[in-house]
Design a protein around this motif. Sequence first.
Motif, PDB file in Angstrom:
ATOM      1  N   GLU A 261       0.826  -1.210   0.000  1.00 54.18           N
ATOM      2  CA  GLU A 261       0.000   0.000   0.000  1.00 54.18           C
ATOM      3  C   GLU A 261       0.856   1.255   0.000  1.00 54.18           C
ATOM      4  OE1 GLU A 261      -2.384  -0.604   3.425  1.00 54.18           O
ATOM      5  OE2 GLU A 261      -3.679  -2.116   2.493  1.00 54.18           O
ATOM      6  N   ASP A 262       1.947   1.247   0.758  1.00 55.34           N
ATOM      7  CA  ASP A 262       2.859   2.396   0.761  1.00 55.34           C
ATOM      8  C   ASP A 262       3.472   2.594  -0.625  1.00 55.34           C
ATOM      9  OD1 ASP A 262       2.359   2.839   3.428  1.00 55.34           O
ATOM     10  OD2 ASP A 262       4.211   1.894   4.143  1.00 55.34           O
ATOM     11  N   ALA A 263       3.859   1.490  -1.268  1.00 50.88           N
ATOM     12  CA  ALA A 263       4.446   1.582  -2.605  1.00 50.88           C
ATOM     13  C   ALA A 263       3.443   2.132  -3.609  1.00 50.88           C
ATOM     14  CB  ALA A 263       4.949   0.213  -3.043  1.00 50.88           C
ATOM     15  N   MET A 264       2.182   1.718  -3.494  1.00 45.97           N
ATOM     16  CA  MET A 264       1.154   2.208  -4.405  1.00 45.97           C
ATOM     17  C   MET A 264       0.929   3.701  -4.220  1.00 45.97           C
ATOM     18  SD  MET A 264      -1.714  -0.839  -4.499  1.00 45.97           S
ATOM     19  CE  MET A 264      -2.586  -0.165  -5.920  1.00 45.97           C
ATOM     20  N   ARG A 265       0.896   4.148  -2.981  1.00 48.75           N
ATOM     21  CA  ARG A 265       0.691   5.578  -2.728  1.00 48.75           C
ATOM     22  C   ARG A 265       1.849   6.401  -3.268  1.00 48.75           C
ATOM     23  NH1 ARG A 265      -1.769   3.795   2.188  1.00 48.75           N
ATOM     24  NH2 ARG A 265       0.271   3.744   3.207  1.00 48.75           N
ATOM     25  N   ALA A 266       3.055   5.879  -3.135  1.00 51.21           N
ATOM     26  CA  ALA A 266       4.229   6.647  -3.519  1.00 51.21           C
ATOM     27  C   ALA A 266       4.577   6.526  -4.994  1.00 51.21           C
ATOM     28  CB  ALA A 266       5.437   6.194  -2.676  1.00 51.21           C
ATOM     29  N   GLY A 267       4.294   5.375  -5.599  1.00 55.27           N
ATOM     30  CA  GLY A 267       4.832   5.125  -6.923  1.00 55.27           C
ATOM     31  C   GLY A 267       3.846   4.974  -8.051  1.00 55.27           C
ATOM     32  N   ARG A 268       2.556   4.820  -7.740  1.00 60.43           N
ATOM     33  CA  ARG A 268       1.594   4.593  -8.815  1.00 60.43           C
ATOM     34  C   ARG A 268       1.113   5.925  -9.380  1.00 60.43           C
ATOM     35  NH1 ARG A 268      -4.072   1.227  -9.088  1.00 60.43           N
ATOM     36  NH2 ARG A 268      -4.593   2.466  -7.250  1.00 60.43           N
ATOM     37  N   PRO A 269       1.235   6.131 -10.689  1.00 58.71           N
ATOM     38  CA  PRO A 269       0.780   7.385 -11.284  1.00 58.71           C
ATOM     39  C   PRO A 269      -0.744   7.440 -11.369  1.00 58.71           C
ATOM     40  CG  PRO A 269       1.605   5.931 -12.988  1.00 58.71           C
ATOM     41  CD  PRO A 269       1.852   5.238 -11.683  1.00 58.71           C
ATOM     42  N   GLY A 270      -1.341   8.434 -10.756  1.00 52.28           N
ATOM     43  CA  GLY A 270      -2.795   8.542 -10.711  1.00 52.28           C
ATOM     44  C   GLY A 270      -3.463   8.614 -12.070  1.00 52.28           C
ATOM     45  N   PRO A 271      -2.990   9.474 -12.981  1.00 52.04           N
ATOM     46  CA  PRO A 271      -3.656   9.569 -14.290  1.00 52.04           C
ATOM     47  C   PRO A 271      -3.651   8.245 -15.052  1.00 52.04           C
ATOM     48  CG  PRO A 271      -2.273  11.491 -13.924  1.00 52.04           C
ATOM     49  CD  PRO A 271      -1.974  10.542 -12.809  1.00 52.04           C
ATOM     50  N   ALA A 272      -2.529   7.543 -15.047  1.00 51.05           N
ATOM     51  CA  ALA A 272      -2.458   6.254 -15.753  1.00 51.05           C
ATOM     52  C   ALA A 272      -3.354   5.226 -15.085  1.00 51.05           C
ATOM     53  CB  ALA A 272      -1.019   5.755 -15.797  1.00 51.05           C
ATOM     54  N   ALA A 273      -3.382   5.224 -13.755  1.00 51.60           N
ATOM     55  CA  ALA A 273      -4.236   4.276 -13.035  1.00 51.60           C
ATOM     56  C   ALA A 273      -5.702   4.505 -13.387  1.00 51.60           C
ATOM     57  CB  ALA A 273      -4.020   4.404 -11.532  1.00 51.60           C
ATOM     58  N   ARG A 274      -6.099   5.779 -13.466  1.00 48.49           N
ATOM     59  CA  ARG A 274      -7.489   6.081 -13.818  1.00 48.49           C
ATOM     60  C   ARG A 274      -7.794   5.662 -15.247  1.00 48.49           C
ATOM     61  NH1 ARG A 274      -6.260  10.459 -10.465  1.00 48.49           N
ATOM     62  NH2 ARG A 274      -5.593  11.749 -12.225  1.00 48.49           N
ATOM     63  N   GLU A 275      -6.842   5.894 -16.159  1.00 51.29           N
ATOM     64  CA  GLU A 275      -7.066   5.531 -17.559  1.00 51.29           C
ATOM     65  C   GLU A 275      -7.179   4.015 -17.716  1.00 51.29           C
ATOM     66  OE1 GLU A 275      -5.341   6.643 -22.013  1.00 51.29           O
ATOM     67  OE2 GLU A 275      -4.304   7.363 -20.211  1.00 51.29           O
ATOM     68  N   VAL A 276      -6.300   3.273 -17.065  1.00 52.57           N
ATOM     69  CA  VAL A 276      -6.376   1.812 -17.116  1.00 52.57           C
ATOM     70  C   VAL A 276      -7.680   1.340 -16.468  1.00 52.57           C
ATOM     71  CG1 VAL A 276      -5.338  -0.345 -16.303  1.00 52.57           C
ATOM     72  CG2 VAL A 276      -3.879   1.482 -17.211  1.00 52.57           C
ATOM     73  N   GLY A 277      -8.055   1.969 -15.359  1.00 51.06           N
ATOM     74  CA  GLY A 277      -9.298   1.611 -14.684  1.00 51.06           C
ATOM     75  C   GLY A 277     -10.523   1.883 -15.526  1.00 51.06           C
ATOM     76  N   ASP A 278     -10.519   2.992 -16.252  1.00 57.39           N
ATOM     77  CA  ASP A 278     -11.647   3.303 -17.131  1.00 57.39           C
ATOM     78  C   ASP A 278     -11.778   2.276 -18.251  1.00 57.39           C
ATOM     79  OD1 ASP A 278     -12.266   5.543 -15.658  1.00 57.39           O
ATOM     80  OD2 ASP A 278     -11.237   6.952 -16.994  1.00 57.39           O
ATOM     81  N   LEU A 279     -10.649   1.786 -18.735  1.00 46.84           N
ATOM     82  CA  LEU A 279     -10.670   0.829 -19.840  1.00 46.84           C
ATOM     83  C   LEU A 279     -11.022  -0.580 -19.385  1.00 46.84           C
ATOM     84  CD1 LEU A 279      -7.463   1.969 -21.750  1.00 46.84           C
ATOM     85  CD2 LEU A 279      -9.780   1.980 -22.693  1.00 46.84           C
ATOM     86  N   TYR A 280     -10.432  -1.008 -18.262  1.00 48.69           N
ATOM     87  CA  TYR A 280     -10.505  -2.426 -17.893  1.00 48.69           C
ATOM     88  C   TYR A 280     -11.027  -2.670 -16.483  1.00 48.69           C
ATOM     89  CZ  TYR A 280      -7.498  -2.480 -21.980  1.00 48.69           C
ATOM     90  OH  TYR A 280      -6.989  -2.288 -23.244  1.00 48.69           O
ATOM     91  N   GLY A 281     -11.415  -1.611 -15.793  1.00 49.76           N
ATOM     92  CA  GLY A 281     -11.955  -1.758 -14.454  1.00 49.76           C
ATOM     93  C   GLY A 281     -10.926  -1.403 -13.381  1.00 49.76           C
ATOM     94  N   GLU A 282     -11.411  -0.799 -12.303  1.00 52.53           N
ATOM     95  CA  GLU A 282     -10.505  -0.393 -11.227  1.00 52.53           C
ATOM     96  C   GLU A 282      -9.814  -1.588 -10.587  1.00 52.53           C
ATOM     97  OE1 GLU A 282     -12.409   2.084  -8.370  1.00 52.53           O
ATOM     98  OE2 GLU A 282     -12.992   3.613  -9.841  1.00 52.53           O
ATOM     99  N   SER A 283     -10.540  -2.689 -10.461  1.00 51.88           N
ATOM    100  CA  SER A 283      -9.944  -3.879  -9.855  1.00 51.88           C
ATOM    101  C   SER A 283      -8.745  -4.357 -10.667  1.00 51.88           C
ATOM    102  CB  SER A 283     -10.974  -4.995  -9.738  1.00 51.88           C
ATOM    103  OG  SER A 283     -10.382  -6.179  -9.238  1.00 51.88           O
ATOM    104  N   PHE A 284      -8.884  -4.377 -12.008  1.00 52.33           N
ATOM    105  CA  PHE A 284      -7.752  -4.778 -12.841  1.00 52.33           C
ATOM    106  C   PHE A 284      -6.596  -3.803 -12.688  1.00 52.33           C
ATOM    107  CE2 PHE A 284      -5.266  -4.480 -16.744  1.00 52.33           C
ATOM    108  CZ  PHE A 284      -4.839  -5.796 -16.870  1.00 52.33           C
ATOM    109  N   ALA A 285      -6.889  -2.503 -12.675  1.00 54.49           N
ATOM    110  CA  ALA A 285      -5.820  -1.510 -12.526  1.00 54.49           C
ATOM    111  C   ALA A 285      -5.028  -1.746 -11.245  1.00 54.49           C
ATOM    112  CB  ALA A 285      -6.399  -0.099 -12.548  1.00 54.49           C
ATOM    113  N   ASP A 286      -5.710  -2.102 -10.157  1.00 59.93           N
ATOM    114  CA  ASP A 286      -5.027  -2.389  -8.887  1.00 59.93           C
ATOM    115  C   ASP A 286      -4.247  -3.696  -8.965  1.00 59.93           C
ATOM    116  OD1 ASP A 286      -6.188  -0.111  -7.850  1.00 59.93           O
ATOM    117  OD2 ASP A 286      -7.729  -1.181  -6.707  1.00 59.93           O
TER     118      ASP A 286
END
Length: 374
Positions: A261-286
């Motif tokens: 969880e710490d790594a996700m907060r620090a290293g995951r890019p929000g815009p890309a995560a949202r774009e992947v989530g919009d395409l394939y679902g938030e669960s897949f993005a995670d």
Amino acid sequence: MPTARVSSAVMTHPVRRAQAEELCARLGLGGLALDPAPDDSPSALRTALVAWSRVAEGATHQLMIQDDVDAPADLLDLVAHCADRFPGEALAFYTNWHARNGAAARLAALAGAGWVRAVPEEFAPTLAITLPVAMAADFRRYALESGERHDDEVMAAFLRRDGRRSALLAVPTVTEHMGTSSINGHAAQGVRRAVCPAGAEDARPALYEGWVLEELDWLPYMRYGEGFVRLPGQDATPRARDHFGWREALPHTGLTEELIEDAMRAGRPGPAAREVGDLYGESFADEFWIHCLMLGRQAREAALRCAPPGADPAGTPAGERLRAAAVSTVGIAGLPPERRPDVGQAHTELLSAYAWTAIRCGESLPERDPADRR
């Protein structure tokens, strides 16, 4: 000039004879191995037994290749050089991008290895595989007693019997699976391609000189949009083929949910995560990002544990291209089969860039205490 003498056969069915003949002519292969009972129930093993019997006089190794592949014109020469290097091994020159063995090859590519030992509990990839001729004859005797119709399952059982090891997988994949049809009933798996597609020019240095990743420890992989972990020594347990979700497997990894969880907060890019989530679902993005985080962590661990002193995972421009090729397939392979046909070039690039943020974050996680490895 290699000393190994490789004979070959293209395994095929009459409905694909034309494409098999074209492949045979283009690659200079030994001939066709036709299904001897094409009107009976489908059986890859039935045809494979014919292919393994078509050994040319004086050959030291037999290459069996299936009819629905593409491969470089100099494949036989490349295989012969690899047989020189590993004369007693079963060598697989294709691995599916979505299998456990595909995950192993992808991890090995990121670690900088040229070969990786297959996980023994999974089917052995037989799309393009070579055996020493004595082993090929031994396999035929073994397989004749089998009631199984899948040659890849029988090959895996053959290789792991009596304490034998599994096949060596070529990390750069010079053969490519074409199409989605399957005479043997695998069409439901959807698009099935090579895990680390590479041209012969980039592949040869890795295959001829690259180090071998023999010990996998735990292995992250994805299945239908969810992240799993193959546990250390899982093949020797009654649950050899079970799928353990990454949370369930965490005690075996040296990682914790808090660290992830710490790594996700620090290293995951929000815009890309949202774009992947919009395409394939938030669960897949995670799940996808966490999988790639684990992949980066384990690739670095494998390099530290197994690579020759001073080896750089990228090393050369060719090595960096192989790493990029392996990551280019991780996103589409992790999706459910029905979603894969919709992944175009732009989405492939998005998933790859997103994957790299997690892989690099995983590579920078604190080194695991050797005392915790179990």
